[in-house]
Scaffold this motif. Structure first.
Motif, PDB file in Angstrom:
ATOM      1  N   LEU A   1     -30.845  21.503 -80.729  1.00 29.01           N
ATOM      2  CA  LEU A   1     -31.352  20.359 -79.978  1.00 29.01           C
ATOM      3  C   LEU A   1     -32.767  20.653 -79.494  1.00 29.01           C
ATOM      4  N   SER A   2     -33.591  19.646 -79.474  1.00 30.54           N
ATOM      5  CA  SER A   2     -34.915  19.786 -78.872  1.00 30.54           C
ATOM      6  C   SER A   2     -34.763  19.669 -77.354  1.00 30.54           C
ATOM      7  N   ASP A   3     -35.792  20.074 -76.637  1.00 28.73           N
ATOM      8  CA  ASP A   3     -35.763  19.935 -75.176  1.00 28.73           C
ATOM      9  C   ASP A   3     -35.605  18.473 -74.786  1.00 28.73           C
ATOM     10  N   SER A   4     -36.262  17.577 -75.510  1.00 29.24           N
ATOM     11  CA  SER A   4     -36.156  16.153 -75.161  1.00 29.24           C
ATOM     12  C   SER A   4     -34.753  15.624 -75.437  1.00 29.24           C
ATOM     13  N   GLN A   5     -34.090  16.102 -76.488  1.00 27.51           N
ATOM     14  CA  GLN A   5     -32.709  15.683 -76.751  1.00 27.51           C
ATOM     15  C   GLN A   5     -31.774  16.179 -75.653  1.00 27.51           C
ATOM     16  N   ARG A   6     -31.967  17.411 -75.204  1.00 26.24           N
ATOM     17  CA  ARG A   6     -31.140  17.945 -74.113  1.00 26.24           C
ATOM     18  C   ARG A   6     -31.315  17.110 -72.848  1.00 26.24           C
ATOM     19  N   ARG A   7     -32.570  16.780 -72.530  1.00 28.71           N
ATOM     20  CA  ARG A   7     -32.834  15.958 -71.345  1.00 28.71           C
ATOM     21  C   ARG A   7     -32.203  14.576 -71.498  1.00 28.71           C
ATOM     22  N   GLU A   8     -32.300  13.988 -72.689  1.00 29.64           N
ATOM     23  CA  GLU A   8     -31.738  12.655 -72.906  1.00 29.64           C
ATOM     24  C   GLU A   8     -30.211  12.668 -72.782  1.00 29.64           C
ATOM     25  N   ILE A   9     -29.577  13.722 -73.298  1.00 27.70           N
ATOM     26  CA  ILE A   9     -28.121  13.849 -73.163  1.00 27.70           C
ATOM     27  C   ILE A   9     -27.741  13.913 -71.685  1.00 27.70           C
ATOM     28  N   GLU A  10     -28.463  14.713 -70.908  1.00 26.22           N
ATOM     29  CA  GLU A  10     -28.197  14.790 -69.466  1.00 26.22           C
ATOM     30  C   GLU A  10     -28.420  13.444 -68.781  1.00 26.22           C
ATOM     31  N   GLU A  11     -29.510  12.775 -69.132  1.00 23.89           N
ATOM     32  CA  GLU A  11     -29.825  11.490 -68.496  1.00 23.89           C
ATOM     33  C   GLU A  11     -28.761  10.436 -68.804  1.00 23.89           C
ATOM     34  N   ILE A  12     -28.354  10.344 -70.061  1.00 24.87           N
ATOM     35  CA  ILE A  12     -27.332   9.361 -70.442  1.00 24.87           C
ATOM     36  C   ILE A  12     -26.014   9.683 -69.747  1.00 24.87           C
ATOM     37  N   SER A  13     -25.643  10.960 -69.735  1.00 24.54           N
ATOM     38  CA  SER A  13     -24.390  11.376 -69.090  1.00 24.54           C
ATOM     39  C   SER A  13     -24.403  11.058 -67.606  1.00 24.54           C
ATOM     40  N   ASN A  14     -25.490  11.395 -66.934  1.00 24.27           N
ATOM     41  CA  ASN A  14     -25.569  11.150 -65.498  1.00 24.27           C
ATOM     42  C   ASN A  14     -25.709   9.667 -65.164  1.00 24.27           C
TER      43      ASN A  14
END
Length: 183
Positions: free
Chosen positions: A28-41
């Motif tokens: 995963l890219s850093d932006s994908q990791r952040r997006e996964i966290e954002e969508i989850s939260n």
């Protein structure tokens, strides 16, 4: 975020922790990791209701339920629906009554667990809070030691690493000069 080829290859859910394995040929890219966290939260904050029901496999697929594993299912399947269109999948596990019960989600790692299989790990709920609290304390300690505000720690560390490398090169040059002079 990951596209249709990133299908589930395994998972583990326990209080405070989750693990999700999926098919992918690259990290995963850093932006994908952040997006996964954002969508989850965002889903946690939305407090989506969770509904479970049993129906026929064909009917479940027609409703858009996703079979996350390539497993064989019986004629009757258990469907878990989170917030209407947010998520609908075939699943036999236990679940919360609403998405807010999960609490905050913090992705703590992503790694390879086999050929073409990646793993995302996260803390949830109070374990997520404890992890973030510990990280905040660590950053505050670094900032204090480096005598800079927290948001300047990465730049300061980079400067120090660069200075250390320059000093190591200078020491090596002086050693070589000293060895030549002794010879």
């Amino acid at each position: 975020v990951l596209g249709p080829t990133a299908t589930q290859a395994g998972s583990l859910n326990r209080p405070g922790y989750l693990r999700f394995d999926f098919h992918s040929g690259k990290p995963l890219s850093d932006s994908q990791r952040r997006e996964i966290e954002e969508i989850s939260n965002a889903a946690v904050e939305a407090n989506y209701p969770v509904h479970t029901f049993e129906t026929g496999l064909t009917e479940a697929k027609q409703m858009g339920a996703v079979a996350l594993f390539g497993e064989n299912y019986g004629d009757v399947v258990r469907v878990v629906e989170i917030g209407g269109p947010f998520s609908m999948e075939l699943c036999g596990g236990t679940h919360v009554a609403s998405s807010a019960q999960i609490g905050p989600v913090t992705v703590i790692g992503e790694s390879s667990v086999g050929s073409g299989i990646r793993r995302v790990e996260a803390y949830v709920g109070m374990d997520s809070f404890r992890y973030l609290s510990k990280e905040r304390a660590l950053m505050a300690g670094l900032a204090s030691s480096l005598k800079v505000p927290s948001d300047e720690v990465p730049d300061r560390v980079e400067q120090l690493v660069s200075r250390l490398k320059d000093a190591e090169r200078e020491v090596e040059r002086l050693r070589a000069d000293s060895a030549r002079a002794a010879a």
